[in-house]
Each structure stands twice: as structure tokens, then as C-alpha cells.
Design a protein around this motif. Sequence first.
Motif, PDB file in Angstrom:
ATOM      1  N   MET A   1      -8.525   6.981   1.646  1.00 14.27           N
ATOM      2  CA  MET A   1      -7.883   7.147   0.341  1.00 14.27           C
ATOM      3  C   MET A   1      -6.406   7.459   0.498  1.00 14.27           C
ATOM      4  SD  MET A   1      -8.941   9.628  -2.856  1.00 14.27           S
ATOM      5  CE  MET A   1     -10.507   8.749  -3.034  1.00 14.27           C
ATOM      6  N   ALA A   2      -6.084   8.307   1.474  1.00 16.76           N
ATOM      7  CA  ALA A   2      -4.680   8.655   1.712  1.00 16.76           C
ATOM      8  C   ALA A   2      -3.886   7.420   2.109  1.00 16.76           C
ATOM      9  CB  ALA A   2      -4.585   9.725   2.797  1.00 16.76           C
ATOM     10  N   ARG A   3      -4.489   6.571   2.945  1.00 21.99           N
ATOM     11  CA  ARG A   3      -3.811   5.327   3.352  1.00 21.99           C
ATOM     12  C   ARG A   3      -3.587   4.421   2.149  1.00 21.99           C
ATOM     13  NH1 ARG A   3      -7.916   5.194   7.270  1.00 21.99           N
ATOM     14  NH2 ARG A   3      -8.738   3.275   6.323  1.00 21.99           N
ATOM     15  N   GLU A   4      -4.599   4.293   1.317  1.00 23.39           N
ATOM     16  CA  GLU A   4      -4.510   3.400   0.163  1.00 23.39           C
ATOM     17  C   GLU A   4      -3.467   3.881  -0.844  1.00 23.39           C
ATOM     18  OE1 GLU A   4      -5.801   0.561  -0.094  1.00 23.39           O
ATOM     19  OE2 GLU A   4      -7.254   0.595   1.558  1.00 23.39           O
ATOM     20  N   VAL A   5      -3.363   5.186  -1.021  1.00 21.01           N
ATOM     21  CA  VAL A   5      -2.371   5.737  -1.949  1.00 21.01           C
ATOM     22  C   VAL A   5      -0.959   5.395  -1.482  1.00 21.01           C
ATOM     23  CG1 VAL A   5      -1.342   7.876  -2.807  1.00 21.01           C
ATOM     24  CG2 VAL A   5      -3.821   7.586  -2.836  1.00 21.01           C
ATOM     25  N   ILE A   6      -0.691   5.599  -0.186  1.00 21.91           N
ATOM     26  CA  ILE A   6       0.637   5.290   0.350  1.00 21.91           C
ATOM     27  C   ILE A   6       0.912   3.794   0.276  1.00 21.91           C
ATOM     28  CG2 ILE A   6       2.048   5.307   2.440  1.00 21.91           C
ATOM     29  CD1 ILE A   6       0.731   7.932   3.216  1.00 21.91           C
ATOM     30  N   ALA A   7      -0.088   2.997   0.613  1.00 17.70           N
ATOM     31  CA  ALA A   7       0.081   1.539   0.555  1.00 17.70           C
ATOM     32  C   ALA A   7       0.397   1.088  -0.866  1.00 17.70           C
ATOM     33  CB  ALA A   7      -1.175   0.851   1.080  1.00 17.70           C
ATOM     34  N   GLU A   8      -0.265   1.689  -1.821  1.00 19.11           N
ATOM     35  CA  GLU A   8      -0.020   1.332  -3.226  1.00 19.11           C
ATOM     36  C   GLU A   8       1.396   1.711  -3.651  1.00 19.11           C
ATOM     37  OE1 GLU A   8      -0.495  -0.070  -7.031  1.00 19.11           O
ATOM     38  OE2 GLU A   8      -1.791  -0.379  -5.277  1.00 19.11           O
TER      39      GLU A   8
ATOM     40  N   THR B   1      14.641 -13.392   7.642  1.00 18.04           N
ATOM     41  CA  THR B   1      13.539 -13.986   6.889  1.00 18.04           C
ATOM     42  C   THR B   1      12.215 -13.305   7.205  1.00 18.04           C
ATOM     43  OG1 THR B   1      13.141 -15.672   8.595  1.00 18.04           O
ATOM     44  CG2 THR B   1      14.734 -16.201   6.875  1.00 18.04           C
ATOM     45  N   GLN B   2      12.179 -12.469   8.243  1.00 17.89           N
ATOM     46  CA  GLN B   2      10.946 -11.801   8.630  1.00 17.89           C
ATOM     47  C   GLN B   2      10.680 -10.618   7.710  1.00 17.89           C
ATOM     48  OE1 GLN B   2      10.895 -10.540  12.684  1.00 17.89           O
ATOM     49  NE2 GLN B   2       8.967  -9.442  12.503  1.00 17.89           N
ATOM     50  N   GLN B   3       9.458 -10.491   7.242  1.00 19.44           N
ATOM     51  CA  GLN B   3       9.104  -9.413   6.322  1.00 19.44           C
ATOM     52  C   GLN B   3       9.064  -8.080   7.061  1.00 19.44           C
ATOM     53  OE1 GLN B   3       5.365  -9.979   4.326  1.00 19.44           O
ATOM     54  NE2 GLN B   3       6.006  -8.794   2.542  1.00 19.44           N
ATOM     55  N   THR B   4       9.601  -7.056   6.410  1.00 18.61           N
ATOM     56  CA  THR B   4       9.608  -5.723   6.993  1.00 18.61           C
ATOM     57  C   THR B   4       8.177  -5.210   7.129  1.00 18.61           C
ATOM     58  OG1 THR B   4      11.752  -5.247   5.997  1.00 18.61           O
ATOM     59  CG2 THR B   4      10.429  -3.370   6.704  1.00 18.61           C
ATOM     60  N   GLN B   5       7.872  -4.665   8.309  1.00 22.83           N
ATOM     61  CA  GLN B   5       6.509  -4.235   8.600  1.00 22.83           C
ATOM     62  C   GLN B   5       6.425  -2.707   8.650  1.00 22.83           C
ATOM     63  OE1 GLN B   5       4.308  -7.008  11.418  1.00 22.83           O
ATOM     64  NE2 GLN B   5       6.403  -7.327  12.125  1.00 22.83           N
ATOM     65  N   ILE B   6       5.553  -2.171   7.834  1.00 23.49           N
ATOM     66  CA  ILE B   6       5.317  -0.733   7.770  1.00 23.49           C
ATOM     67  C   ILE B   6       3.873  -0.473   8.169  1.00 23.49           C
ATOM     68  CG2 ILE B   6       5.441   1.340   6.342  1.00 23.49           C
ATOM     69  CD1 ILE B   6       8.081  -0.100   6.468  1.00 23.49           C
ATOM     70  N   CYS B   7       3.657   0.507   9.039  1.00 25.27           N
ATOM     71  CA  CYS B   7       2.274   0.840   9.378  1.00 25.27           C
ATOM     72  C   CYS B   7       1.958   2.267   8.915  1.00 25.27           C
ATOM     73  CB  CYS B   7       1.997   0.666  10.872  1.00 25.27           C
ATOM     74  SG  CYS B   7       2.617   1.939  11.934  1.00 25.27           S
ATOM     75  N   ILE B   8       0.751   2.420   8.397  1.00 27.00           N
ATOM     76  CA  ILE B   8       0.262   3.704   7.896  1.00 27.00           C
ATOM     77  C   ILE B   8      -0.876   4.156   8.805  1.00 27.00           C
ATOM     78  CG2 ILE B   8      -0.750   4.912   5.927  1.00 27.00           C
ATOM     79  CD1 ILE B   8       0.367   2.632   4.159  1.00 27.00           C
ATOM     80  N   VAL B   9      -0.763   5.368   9.334  1.00 26.96           N
ATOM     81  CA  VAL B   9      -1.771   5.887  10.260  1.00 26.96           C
ATOM     82  C   VAL B   9      -2.373   7.151   9.658  1.00 26.96           C
ATOM     83  CG1 VAL B   9      -2.258   6.558  12.633  1.00 26.96           C
ATOM     84  CG2 VAL B   9      -0.315   5.043  12.145  1.00 26.96           C
ATOM     85  N   ASP B  10      -3.632   7.071   9.288  1.00 28.62           N
ATOM     86  CA  ASP B  10      -4.309   8.226   8.688  1.00 28.62           C
ATOM     87  C   ASP B  10      -5.814   7.984   8.785  1.00 28.62           C
ATOM     88  OD1 ASP B  10      -5.313  10.290   6.915  1.00 28.62           O
ATOM     89  OD2 ASP B  10      -3.290  10.384   6.065  1.00 28.62           O
ATOM     90  N   ASP B  11      -6.565   9.025   9.125  1.00 26.35           N
ATOM     91  CA  ASP B  11      -8.020   8.857   9.221  1.00 26.35           C
ATOM     92  C   ASP B  11      -8.691   8.864   7.851  1.00 26.35           C
ATOM     93  OD1 ASP B  11      -7.150  11.659   9.308  1.00 26.35           O
ATOM     94  OD2 ASP B  11      -9.295  12.116   9.322  1.00 26.35           O
ATOM     95  N   ASN B  12      -7.922   9.234   6.825  1.00 28.84           N
ATOM     96  CA  ASN B  12      -8.445   9.256   5.466  1.00 28.84           C
ATOM     97  C   ASN B  12      -8.079   7.952   4.754  1.00 28.84           C
ATOM     98  OD1 ASN B  12      -8.447   9.746   2.502  1.00 28.84           O
ATOM     99  ND2 ASN B  12      -9.076  11.815   3.108  1.00 28.84           N
TER     100      ASN B  12
END
Length: 209
Positions: free
Chosen positions: A19-26, A6-17
Motif C-alpha cells: 500500500m505504501a508503494r502504491e500511494v507513492i506511485a500514485e 528522450t529517455q523516460q526518467t526512472q524512479i524506483c520505490i522500495v518498500d515491503d508494504n
Amino acid sequence: MVPNPTQQTQICIVDDNQMAREVIAEQLSLDAYEVRQFVSGVDLLEHIDTYDPDVILMDVMMPQMNGYDVCQIIKQNPEKKHIPIILVTALSSREDMLRGLEFGADEFLTKPVNGSELRARVRTMLRIKQQYDSLQSVMQLREDLAHMLIHDMRNPLTVATLYNNILLKRDQLSGRDKEYASLVRDSLRNLAGFLDEILTVAKMEEGAL
């Protein structure tokens, strides 16, 4: 241990940019993941003890500490080394990928990231982690069972050994009875040694895992 279904899968994005983080998250938003963003590898390392991600997507070229070094630190941590790390980088040479493997990376993605490929790689890493977690759970169960069996067997074994030694010290025993008691003593010693071997193997397998 095996994650709670029941626990939601957790993904972490590590980037100093950002916009790059937001693109991957999207791109990951098409799947039901809980996505958390970190602005640097140092930021991730400061929170990783309290945050247990299922997959890490990390840029290589970052200030303060590059993705290779962050990857190596995580993989050297016995409690975190099982977390799959996907290095996301504009570097695409064979040498760059080999270097990433040497530092413990599990997979690579080249910028600009293709959404379908990204989701496929993440799903693959999640399957690998789930298999590892299942194996770890089975090994822990096996170790607990081994300890329980050894504990339950040692108590009657100790009692039997004690009374057998008392019999061996009695002068009224016939020669044949003493011979039988000596055989019992030797068998009890062999059984105790066998239990010690089981416990040693269990500890060795735990360390190997």
C-alpha cells in the motif's frame, strides 16, 4: 554520461508494504516518470546492475535488510553511488536523520508522505543527478582530449628525439652545433616530462570525480 533526453526518467520505490508503494506511485503519476517497485532492499540490490534508476525512494524499516544498510551498499558502488537516495520513513528524530546521512542518504521524507513535497524533492534530486551526469560527461571528454593530444604529440616528439640523438653522436659536428643539439635534447626531455604531468593530472582528476 548525460542521459538521453528522450529517455523516460526512472524512479524506483522500495518498500515491503504494498500500500505504501502504491500511494507513492500514485503521487508520482502526475509527472511523466517510469516507476518501478521493489518489495525489499535485497530485491533492489539483485536488480540494480541491470536497472539504472534516476532516483531511489526507499523505506528504512524493512525485513532482511534495512534501508540504511541498502543505502550504504549502493553508495559504496562506484558505478551507482551517484544515484540520489531519498529515505522515506516514519522515523523523524534528529538521530535517525544523522544516521541516514552517515550511510549516504541524500534526502529524507517522513511518512505519511505529502504528495507536493514528494514531487518537489524528487525534482530536486533529479536536477542534482543531471548536474552530476553533465560534469561526468565533461570530465570524460577532457580526459579523452588529453589522451588524444598526448598521443598525437608523442609521435613527433619521439621522432625528433631520435634524430637529435643521431646528430649528437656524429663526430663532424662543430662544438657550437653540438651545444645547440644538446639544448634541443634538453627541451625535448622537458616537453616529454610536461606531457607526463598532463596525463598524471588527468588521471588524478578522474579518480577525484
